[in-house]
Motif scaffolding. Structure first.
Motif, PDB file in Angstrom:
ATOM      1  N   THR A 130      25.096  -9.578  -4.415  1.00 45.92           N
ATOM      2  CA  THR A 130      26.065 -10.593  -4.627  1.00 45.92           C
ATOM      3  C   THR A 130      27.165  -9.800  -4.094  1.00 45.92           C
ATOM      4  N   ASP A 131      27.764  -8.504  -4.322  1.00 43.09           N
ATOM      5  CA  ASP A 131      29.368  -7.875  -3.842  1.00 43.09           C
ATOM      6  C   ASP A 131      29.745  -8.702  -2.454  1.00 43.09           C
ATOM      7  N   LYS A 158      29.691  -8.321   3.511  1.00 40.61           N
ATOM      8  CA  LYS A 158      30.210  -7.881   4.399  1.00 40.61           C
ATOM      9  C   LYS A 158      29.574  -7.204   5.545  1.00 40.61           C
ATOM     10  N   CYS A 159      29.677  -6.194   4.998  1.00 35.88           N
ATOM     11  CA  CYS A 159      28.952  -4.666   5.373  1.00 35.88           C
ATOM     12  C   CYS A 159      27.871  -4.806   5.559  1.00 35.88           C
ATOM     13  N   GLN A 161      23.405   3.644  -0.161  1.00 33.83           N
ATOM     14  CA  GLN A 161      22.938   2.782  -1.648  1.00 33.83           C
ATOM     15  C   GLN A 161      24.879   2.903  -1.932  1.00 33.83           C
ATOM     16  N   THR A 162      25.546   3.242  -2.129  1.00 34.33           N
ATOM     17  CA  THR A 162      26.668   3.405  -3.022  1.00 34.33           C
ATOM     18  C   THR A 162      27.886   3.521  -2.441  1.00 34.33           C
ATOM     19  N   GLU A 163      28.048   4.106  -1.062  1.00 35.33           N
ATOM     20  CA  GLU A 163      29.108   4.448  -0.236  1.00 35.33           C
ATOM     21  C   GLU A 163      28.678   3.676   0.954  1.00 35.33           C
ATOM     22  N   LEU A 164      28.510   2.247   1.239  1.00 33.53           N
ATOM     23  CA  LEU A 164      28.057   1.898   2.321  1.00 33.53           C
ATOM     24  C   LEU A 164      29.411   1.741   2.887  1.00 33.53           C
TER      25      LEU A 164
END
Length: 627
Positions: A230-231, A236-237, A377-380
């Motif tokens: 949802t972010d 986009k990434c 998971q957290t720093e893509l």
């Protein structure tokens, strides 16, 4: 099929209900799905058709960029674009319990086998090049076509994982849907959803497809390639493999995560921290009862001050193979019992945590002794920004994707493809580390200059004060083929863990034999200096790992002791004064390492370990205190 599906439904739901719920397949479709799976009924052709369209967007903004992107494609030219549309004259109703369809899989594989299968499975390369729009006219597989498929397949790959079986069997499986499934395009407002389903009775995986709304004849079948995200930035990434984009405006710094991050890890691990206890004091000549399930300890610990017991309740020392969880109960009821683990030691032994705590030593870029690491998971976004910036500057962009918590190089992949890395995030939690493109190599007479790694056994006696020892013997592992930055899926060129691969040569050199050979190859780099730098890196790592109170650091529990194996490589680097140096690179820290070779060649190994950790008698042992 006899008597309809109703009496089979409870059995089907018992086997597959959890997976269907997790994939959010509406329950109204389950009975029809059960029937179609049992009868292998592929009826999508009655409702859908594939349409070829030529996409020409003359007036699109950013034409030049699009053109550049287009030129980079494997076969520039008017690439055919396909769409799937509803062809049934009555359209399709989402409320109809039969509106669920099976999609077959054209290719199912594990990444490390992909090249070999394209080479050797008859017709596979031909089918894949057709499906991906790659020119291939020959009959015999050629390297160029295989390479293109290996690049392009990340736009088509889907993945699932088996929840049971050996570590090898749990390695993620990748698959490419058949021509129908692969031609369903992306939309941010999809008309359909898909999910893989492993059908137990046949031991086969299918993809199931169901509508999210009613559709009329001619409507397009689409799905969301970033389903569940949802972010906006993360979407986009995640969509970059299909929608090329730049995220250079994202700051690629990765500060240490918040305190809440570590609290969440503690809760997830179900570890209960101990209460505060006084360090236990033991009689000088006490004989300790050891309870262990580790065969190597049972076979090799012969020191007269340790005896084995089969009763956990009467043990003075618990030396467990599996992770100990309830330190609170142990500290309240039996504070004098020593245990071979520290609370929160996963901060060292799990790869994403290792990278997080190491930032305490080197700031957001991490210390020099750890390859630059991102948690996918957290720093893509930070990783993609960093990758694209390096690309712009023409710097090496080879990376290695590793699961957080698997050993032996399982599900570990080397690549310079951004799409590949982004898609690997979908299979299991992973970190991506800068691949060491300029390793210090070792000359093997039989094959030439190869990669090697070094394993040290580290003994952690206490946290406060920090007391750290290194076993005086280290172990070496070598690649079997000369190193070069190509053939990234050639295991024997890029990996050193050979003792688990069947039919593969395992090159063994004892450390005492290795040191003079190494110094002969690198006379300006005496081993004592190299090892001093390695020990300095270890000391720094354990200092930052214990610098904060649990769960932000390893817990200071006076009855804990532990041994770890630290694996590292050496890379060429430049010192601050411009000199060429060998920089240690810590790769991972292993909990309860396999000590088979240690026991085989050094029979006193466990006597030394136990004397150092439990008797505080390190002077007579083959260990060196480094902190």
């Amino acid at each position: 099929m006899s008597g309809g599906g109703e009496e089979d439904l409870p059995a089907f739901v018992a086997l597959h209900g959890a997976a269907l719920r997790a994939s959010r397949v509406p329950a109204r479709y389950w009975e029809s799905l059960c029937r179609k799976l049992r009868g292998e009924l592929f009826d999508a052709g009655d409702y859908f058709g594939i349409m070829q369209v030529e996409e020409v967007d003359e007036e699109e903004e950013g034409d030049e960029e699009m053109e550049e992107e287009f030129k980079k494609k494997p076969n520039p030219g008017n690439e055919p674009c396909f769409k799937v549309i509803v062809t049934n004259e009555n359209g399709l109703q989402a409320s109809n319990p039969d509106s669920i369809f099976l999609i077959d899989h054209a290719w199912t594989y594990r990444v490390e086998h992909a090249r070999q299968q394209l080479l050797h499975v008859p017709g596979l390369l031909h089918r894949m090049t057709n499906l991906m729009g790659i020119d291939f006219h020959g009959e015999i597989p050629d390297e160029g076509s295989i390479e293109q498929v290996l690049q392009e397949m990340w736009k088509y790959n889907q993945t699932y994982q088996l929840s049971q079986g050996t570590a090898e069997e749990k390695v993620p499986v990748w698959y490419i849907m058949d021509e129908f499934g692969s031609r369903i395009q992306h939309s941010d407002q999809p008309s359909f959803a898909t999910a893989p389903l492993f059908y137990m009775p046949q031991q086969i995986a299918y993809t199931v497809l169901w509508p999210l709304r009613d559709l009329e004849t001619g409507d397009e079948v689409t799905r969301d390639y970033a389903y569940g995200e949802t972010d906006r930035l993360i979407r986009k990434c995640v969509l970059l493999p299909w929608v090329p984009n730049e995220v250079l405006d994202v700051n690629c710094f990765t500060p240490e995560p918040s305190d809440e991050h570590y609290q969440a890890i503690l809760a997830e691990n179900k570890e209960k921290l101990p209460v505060v206890i006084n360090p236990p004091v033991y009689d000088k000549d006490k004989v300790f009862k050891v309870f262990t399930d580790i065969q190597q300890v049972l076979n090799n610990l012969t020191h007269p001050r340790f005896v084995f017991t089969d009763h956990e309740g009467e043990a003075d020392i618990l030396y467990n193979f599996s992770h100990f969880k309830d330190y609170r109960k142990l500290s309240e009821e039996r504070p004098e019992v020593m245990v071979n683990q520290f609370p929160c030691e996963n901060l060292l032994t799990v790869k994403d945590c290792l990278a997080s705590i190491s930032r305490r030593a080197g700031g957001p870029d991490g210390p020099r002794w750890l390859p630059r690491t991102f948690n996918l998971q957290t720093e893509l976004p930070q990783f993609i920004s960093y990758f694209q910036q390096r690309d712009r500057r023409g710097e090496d962009n080879h990376w290695i994707c590793k699961p957080w918590n698997l050993a032996r190089s399982l599900d570990t992949h080397i690549t310079n493809s951004l799409n590949n890395i982004i898609r690997h995030r979908e299979s299991s939690p992973k970190v991506v580390c800068k691949y060491i493109e300029n390793p210090v190599l070792f000359h093997r007479e039989d094959v030439g200059m190869v990669k090697f790694d070094i394993r040290y056994v580290v003994l952690l006696r206490s946290i406060k004060p920090l007391k750290l020892y290194i076993y005086d013997v280290f172990w070496l592992r070598f690649s079997n083929r000369a190193f070069s930055l190509d053939d990234l899926d050639d295991y024997e060129k890029h990996f050193t863990v050979m003792n688990y691969a069947p039919g593969v040569t395992l090159k063994q050199v004892h450390c005492e034999e290795f040191i003079p050979l190494f110094e002969k190859q690198y006379p300006e780099h005496p081993w004592t200096m190299v090892q001093a730098n390695i020990f300095k890196a270890f000391a720094e790592l354990f200092q930052v790992a214990s610098a904060k109170p649990a769960p932000l650091g390893i817990c200071d529990y006076p009855s804990s002791r532990a041994i770890y194996a630290v694996d590292l490589m050496l890379k060429w680097d430049t010192s601050r004064d411009g000199k060429r140096i060998m920089q240690p690179q810590i790769l991972e820290v292993n909990f309860n390492p396999d000590c088979d070779r240690a026991c085989k060649y050094h029979p006193t190994f466990f006597n030394d370990v136990f004397s150092t950790l439990f008797l505080d008698e390190a002077d007579s042992c083959h260990v060196t205190c480094i902190v």
